[in-house]
Design a protein around this motif. Structure first.
Motif, PDB file in Angstrom:
ATOM      1  N   PRO A 128     -36.436  -9.957 -42.657  1.00  0.00           N
ATOM      2  CA  PRO A 128     -35.569  -9.323 -43.650  1.00  0.00           C
ATOM      3  C   PRO A 128     -34.976 -10.327 -44.638  1.00  0.00           C
ATOM      4  CG  PRO A 128     -35.101  -8.455 -41.459  1.00  0.00           C
ATOM      5  CD  PRO A 128     -36.013  -9.630 -41.281  1.00  0.00           C
ATOM      6  N   ARG A 129     -34.671 -11.522 -44.152  1.00  0.00           N
ATOM      7  CA  ARG A 129     -34.159 -12.557 -45.058  1.00  0.00           C
ATOM      8  C   ARG A 129     -35.167 -12.843 -46.172  1.00  0.00           C
ATOM      9  NH1 ARG A 129     -30.009 -16.134 -42.875  1.00  0.00           N
ATOM     10  NH2 ARG A 129     -29.421 -15.460 -40.789  1.00  0.00           N
ATOM     11  N   ASN A 130     -36.432 -12.901 -45.800  1.00  0.00           N
ATOM     12  CA  ASN A 130     -37.447 -13.198 -46.808  1.00  0.00           C
ATOM     13  C   ASN A 130     -37.551 -12.083 -47.837  1.00  0.00           C
ATOM     14  OD1 ASN A 130     -38.131 -15.701 -45.803  1.00  0.00           O
ATOM     15  ND2 ASN A 130     -39.820 -14.947 -44.553  1.00  0.00           N
ATOM     16  N   ASP A 131     -37.510 -10.829 -47.401  1.00  0.00           N
ATOM     17  CA  ASP A 131     -37.551  -9.725 -48.358  1.00  0.00           C
ATOM     18  C   ASP A 131     -36.357  -9.790 -49.311  1.00  0.00           C
ATOM     19  OD1 ASP A 131     -39.865  -8.853 -47.221  1.00  0.00           O
ATOM     20  OD2 ASP A 131     -39.105  -6.916 -46.535  1.00  0.00           O
ATOM     21  N   ILE A 132     -35.192 -10.121 -48.770  1.00  0.00           N
ATOM     22  CA  ILE A 132     -33.994 -10.257 -49.609  1.00  0.00           C
ATOM     23  C   ILE A 132     -34.152 -11.444 -50.565  1.00  0.00           C
ATOM     24  CG2 ILE A 132     -31.535 -10.821 -49.542  1.00  0.00           C
ATOM     25  CD1 ILE A 132     -31.403  -9.170 -46.920  1.00  0.00           C
ATOM     26  N   ALA A 133     -34.787 -12.515 -50.086  1.00  0.00           N
ATOM     27  CA  ALA A 133     -35.012 -13.678 -50.955  1.00  0.00           C
ATOM     28  C   ALA A 133     -35.930 -13.329 -52.119  1.00  0.00           C
ATOM     29  CB  ALA A 133     -35.605 -14.827 -50.140  1.00  0.00           C
ATOM     30  N   PHE A 134     -36.958 -12.531 -51.874  1.00  0.00           N
ATOM     31  CA  PHE A 134     -37.845 -12.119 -52.964  1.00  0.00           C
ATOM     32  C   PHE A 134     -37.095 -11.234 -53.962  1.00  0.00           C
ATOM     33  CE2 PHE A 134     -41.184 -12.635 -49.526  1.00  0.00           C
ATOM     34  CZ  PHE A 134     -41.579 -13.877 -49.986  1.00  0.00           C
ATOM     35  N   ALA A 135     -36.215 -10.375 -53.449  1.00  0.00           N
ATOM     36  CA  ALA A 135     -35.413  -9.544 -54.341  1.00  0.00           C
ATOM     37  C   ALA A 135     -34.500 -10.413 -55.199  1.00  0.00           C
ATOM     38  CB  ALA A 135     -34.591  -8.553 -53.519  1.00  0.00           C
ATOM     39  N   ARG A 136     -33.933 -11.470 -54.596  1.00  0.00           N
ATOM     40  CA  ARG A 136     -33.064 -12.373 -55.366  1.00  0.00           C
ATOM     41  C   ARG A 136     -33.851 -13.067 -56.476  1.00  0.00           C
ATOM     42  NH1 ARG A 136     -29.838 -17.904 -53.697  1.00  0.00           N
ATOM     43  NH2 ARG A 136     -31.950 -18.487 -53.079  1.00  0.00           N
ATOM     44  N   ARG A 137     -35.091 -13.409 -56.201  1.00  0.00           N
ATOM     45  CA  ARG A 137     -35.919 -14.036 -57.238  1.00  0.00           C
ATOM     46  C   ARG A 137     -36.140 -13.067 -58.400  1.00  0.00           C
ATOM     47  NH1 ARG A 137     -37.176 -17.654 -60.677  1.00  0.00           N
ATOM     48  NH2 ARG A 137     -39.366 -18.262 -60.845  1.00  0.00           N
ATOM     49  N   ALA A 138     -36.358 -11.792 -58.100  1.00  0.00           N
ATOM     50  CA  ALA A 138     -36.506 -10.784 -59.161  1.00  0.00           C
ATOM     51  C   ALA A 138     -35.217 -10.639 -59.949  1.00  0.00           C
ATOM     52  CB  ALA A 138     -36.910  -9.449 -58.549  1.00  0.00           C
ATOM     53  N   ILE A 139     -34.089 -10.642 -59.270  1.00  0.00           N
ATOM     54  CA  ILE A 139     -32.785 -10.575 -59.939  1.00  0.00           C
ATOM     55  C   ILE A 139     -32.617 -11.753 -60.887  1.00  0.00           C
ATOM     56  CG2 ILE A 139     -30.302 -10.822 -59.528  1.00  0.00           C
ATOM     57  CD1 ILE A 139     -30.739  -9.144 -56.950  1.00  0.00           C
ATOM     58  N   SER A 140     -33.027 -12.931 -60.424  1.00  0.00           N
ATOM     59  CA  SER A 140     -32.925 -14.134 -61.258  1.00  0.00           C
ATOM     60  C   SER A 140     -33.767 -14.004 -62.525  1.00  0.00           C
ATOM     61  CB  SER A 140     -33.384 -15.354 -60.447  1.00  0.00           C
ATOM     62  OG  SER A 140     -33.536 -16.489 -61.265  1.00  0.00           O
ATOM     63  N   LEU A 141     -34.973 -13.524 -62.383  1.00  0.00           N
ATOM     64  CA  LEU A 141     -35.859 -13.389 -63.545  1.00  0.00           C
ATOM     65  C   LEU A 141     -35.330 -12.354 -64.536  1.00  0.00           C
ATOM     66  CD1 LEU A 141     -39.113 -13.645 -61.482  1.00  0.00           C
ATOM     67  CD2 LEU A 141     -38.586 -15.133 -63.439  1.00  0.00           C
ATOM     68  N   MET A 142     -34.774 -11.258 -64.038  1.00  0.00           N
ATOM     69  CA  MET A 142     -34.179 -10.260 -64.922  1.00  0.00           C
ATOM     70  C   MET A 142     -32.960 -10.829 -65.637  1.00  0.00           C
ATOM     71  SD  MET A 142     -36.154  -7.614 -64.655  1.00  0.00           S
ATOM     72  CE  MET A 142     -35.207  -6.252 -65.345  1.00  0.00           C
ATOM     73  N   TRP A 143     -32.206 -11.644 -64.951  1.00  0.00           N
ATOM     74  CA  TRP A 143     -31.033 -12.303 -65.543  1.00  0.00           C
ATOM     75  C   TRP A 143     -31.456 -13.268 -66.644  1.00  0.00           C
ATOM     76  CZ3 TRP A 143     -25.994 -12.175 -66.156  1.00  0.00           C
ATOM     77  CH2 TRP A 143     -25.257 -13.331 -66.409  1.00  0.00           C
ATOM     78  N   GLN A 144     -32.494 -14.063 -66.372  1.00  0.00           N
ATOM     79  CA  GLN A 144     -32.969 -15.019 -67.383  1.00  0.00           C
ATOM     80  C   GLN A 144     -33.570 -14.306 -68.587  1.00  0.00           C
ATOM     81  OE1 GLN A 144     -35.190 -18.524 -65.581  1.00  0.00           O
ATOM     82  NE2 GLN A 144     -34.868 -17.274 -63.744  1.00  0.00           N
ATOM     83  N   ALA A 145     -34.267 -13.205 -68.331  1.00  0.00           N
ATOM     84  CA  ALA A 145     -34.955 -12.502 -69.416  1.00  0.00           C
ATOM     85  C   ALA A 145     -34.006 -11.689 -70.272  1.00  0.00           C
ATOM     86  CB  ALA A 145     -36.040 -11.592 -68.844  1.00  0.00           C
ATOM     87  N   LEU A 146     -33.066 -11.003 -69.631  1.00  0.00           N
ATOM     88  CA  LEU A 146     -32.254 -10.017 -70.355  1.00  0.00           C
ATOM     89  C   LEU A 146     -30.752 -10.274 -70.287  1.00  0.00           C
ATOM     90  CD1 LEU A 146     -34.120  -6.788 -69.151  1.00  0.00           C
ATOM     91  CD2 LEU A 146     -34.504  -8.072 -71.276  1.00  0.00           C
TER      92      LEU A 146
END
Length: 491
Positions: A430-448
């Motif tokens: 579950p930690r890894n799934d949450i880590a992948f979600a955090r990476r997506a959050i980071s990319l959305m933050w950088q993009a928008l």
């Protein structure tokens, strides 16, 4: 090795050439790399190896390649495992690919199946995500093996009719399911035709449950390949078919890592069984597609949907929690909903902003894997998907669009089934799934510059470990730190 007197009574043996044995290995490792650094962390449980990928390669993947087992069995190699092996152990990776090439050269068909890309439980995915998972899996297979896949292994054999219909639309002709996924009594020694929409259909092989379970979980079953061929296999032959010469196939499906990792030396058992034990007791070792070519299915079947091979409650093991795992599984419902909410918010933003540069953002997402992995040039990708068939003149717009596509990539990773398979939230999966979600959050933050972190943490707070009382939000905050500018400020 177990000492047992082998019966010399030839009546227990099926007629030569009419009874086939297929051993299918599902070879897969979930992605465990840090999505920011792409480094696989040290895993103390794998000592003396640095991590479990290294350990399993030494105990399973390499021995089975060196013994030539991949050439005789049916198998699928998960894309995340293939990508790691390609870089870390290219000789092992090439050996697995070469097995399919040798099988094609000998029989005219391959013995490798594709896999839905992120080991996602497809019945729980949206229609759009099902298409992406299946298309990415097929693109990955085509790149690695050099030809189109005809079979696809579904994570946990989790299935619904929509997923199977998408498979059929993509050219997949067969898959493997558990016998209890059929809605009616079936004969597991033959494949079946499953009718789908608009005249489409797919062939379903049902694996032999007692033998597959015995091979997977009972040490005695795989102690001696001669005993297995002489005493175990004949018990599952349909005698009426054997007497009339009617073809039949016994399918044994297991995790591929069983052969040498979960069970030491079972790579040797497998090697002896396919070369000596099975043939000498009247069984023709055969791959699924080869059997389908020789003896096409002719009877139809209906399925229980949604269903899977490792959950007696449909697919509740990966969504709401169920009695298939011990303890309080309600954390699964909250973690799953948190990921779904994050994905829905991200999808809306992706569609709205990516269409500034892309004709169809979702078609571009389905084709993003070859671009991301360097299998297709940027010019080719933009020519097919960009407005005016080219990369935008605005370099910031082009960069932002790629970041949005990359966020979609990691959102797909966040639904890896392993995060929900086990009994407790406070585990690495579950930690890894949450880590992948955090990476997506980071990319959305950088993009928008849009903060999706706050609402995600609120949702994660409801997911709680029944053993340690750690919440999903705690797991998020415990992830390795990254540069402050890569994420919204933590409140």
């Amino acid at each position: 090795m177990i000492e047992q007197t082998l019966s010399s009574d030839l009546s227990i043996r099926p007629s030569a050439g009419t009874t086939y044995l297929c051993l299918h290995g599902h070879f897969y490792q979930p992605p465990r790399e840090d999505p920011f650094t792409h480094i696989l962390p040290i895993e103390p449980g794998a000592t003396p190896f640095a991590n479990f990928n290294e350990k399993i390669t030494s105990e399973c993947y390499r021995p089975n390649v060196e013994e030539g087992n991949f050439e005789a069995i049916s198998y699928d190699m998960g894309p995340t495992l293939a990508a790691w092996l390609e870089k870390a152990y290219p000789d092992v990776y090439q050996g697995i690919l070469r097995a399919d090439q040798l099988h094609r050269a000998r029989y005219g068909v391959g013995n490798a199946l594709a896999q839905a890309y992120n080991h996602t439980i497809l019945p729980l995915a949206t229609t759009r995500d099902k298409w992406t998972q299946i298309l990415w899996g097929l693109q990955d297979f085509r790149h690695r093996y050099g030809h189109d896949a005809h079979g696809m292994w579904l994570a946990e054999t989790a299935v619904d009719l929509e997923s199977l219909d998408i498979l059929a639309q993509c050219g997949i002709t067969y898959t493997v399911l558990a016998p209890w996924q059929a809605a009616e009594a079936i004969d597991p020694t033959e494949p079946y035709i499953l009718p789908l929409k608009d005249g489409r259909s797919i062939t379903v092989f049902f694996y032999n449950a007692p033998l597959s379970g015995g091979v997977s979980f009972d040490w005695t079953t795989t102690s001696n390949a001669d005993v297995f061929a002489a005493s175990y296999l004949p018990n599952h032959v349909v005698q009426s078919k054997s007497e009339t010469g009617e073809p039949q196939i016994i399918v044994i499906a297991t995790d591929g890592e069983l052969y040498g990792h979960h069970k030491p030396w079972r790579d040797k058992f497998l090697s002896y069984l396919i070369r000596h034990g099975a043939p000498e007791y009247g069984f023709t070792v055969c791959s699924l597609e080869r059997y389908m070519l020789l003896h096409p299915a002719h009877r139809e079947v209906r399925l229980r949907v949604p269903s899977a091979w490792s959950c007696a409650h449909g697919v509740a093991r990966w969504s709401t929690g169920c009695e298939c795992t011990e303890g309080d599984g309600s954390w699964k419902k909250f973690l799953h909903q948190a990921l779904v909410n994050l994905a829905e918010q991200s999808h809306q933003l992706f569609e709205r902003h990516a269409e500034e540069a892309l004709n169809d953002p979702w078609a571009a997402r389905n084709d993003y894997l070859p671009l991301r992995n360097g299998w297709e040039s940027a010019e080719s990708f933009w020519r097919r998907h960009g407005k005016q068939q080219r990369v935008p003149d605005d370099t910031q717009l082009a960069q932002r669009t790629i970041q949005l596509l990359e966020a979609q990539y990691y959102l797909q990773y966040s639904f890896t089934s392993c995060g929900f398979f086990f009994e407790d939230l406070d585990r690495i999966e579950p930690r890894n799934d949450i880590a992948f979600a955090r990476r997506a959050i980071s990319l959305m933050w950088q993009a928008l510059g849009v903060d999706l972190q706050h609402s995600f943490l609120e949702d994660l707070q409801a997911a709680k470990s029944w053993r340690t009382v750690v919440t999903g939000a705690d797991l998020y905050r415990q992830l390795p730190p990254v540069a402050p500018e890569l994420l919204p400020p933590l409140s």
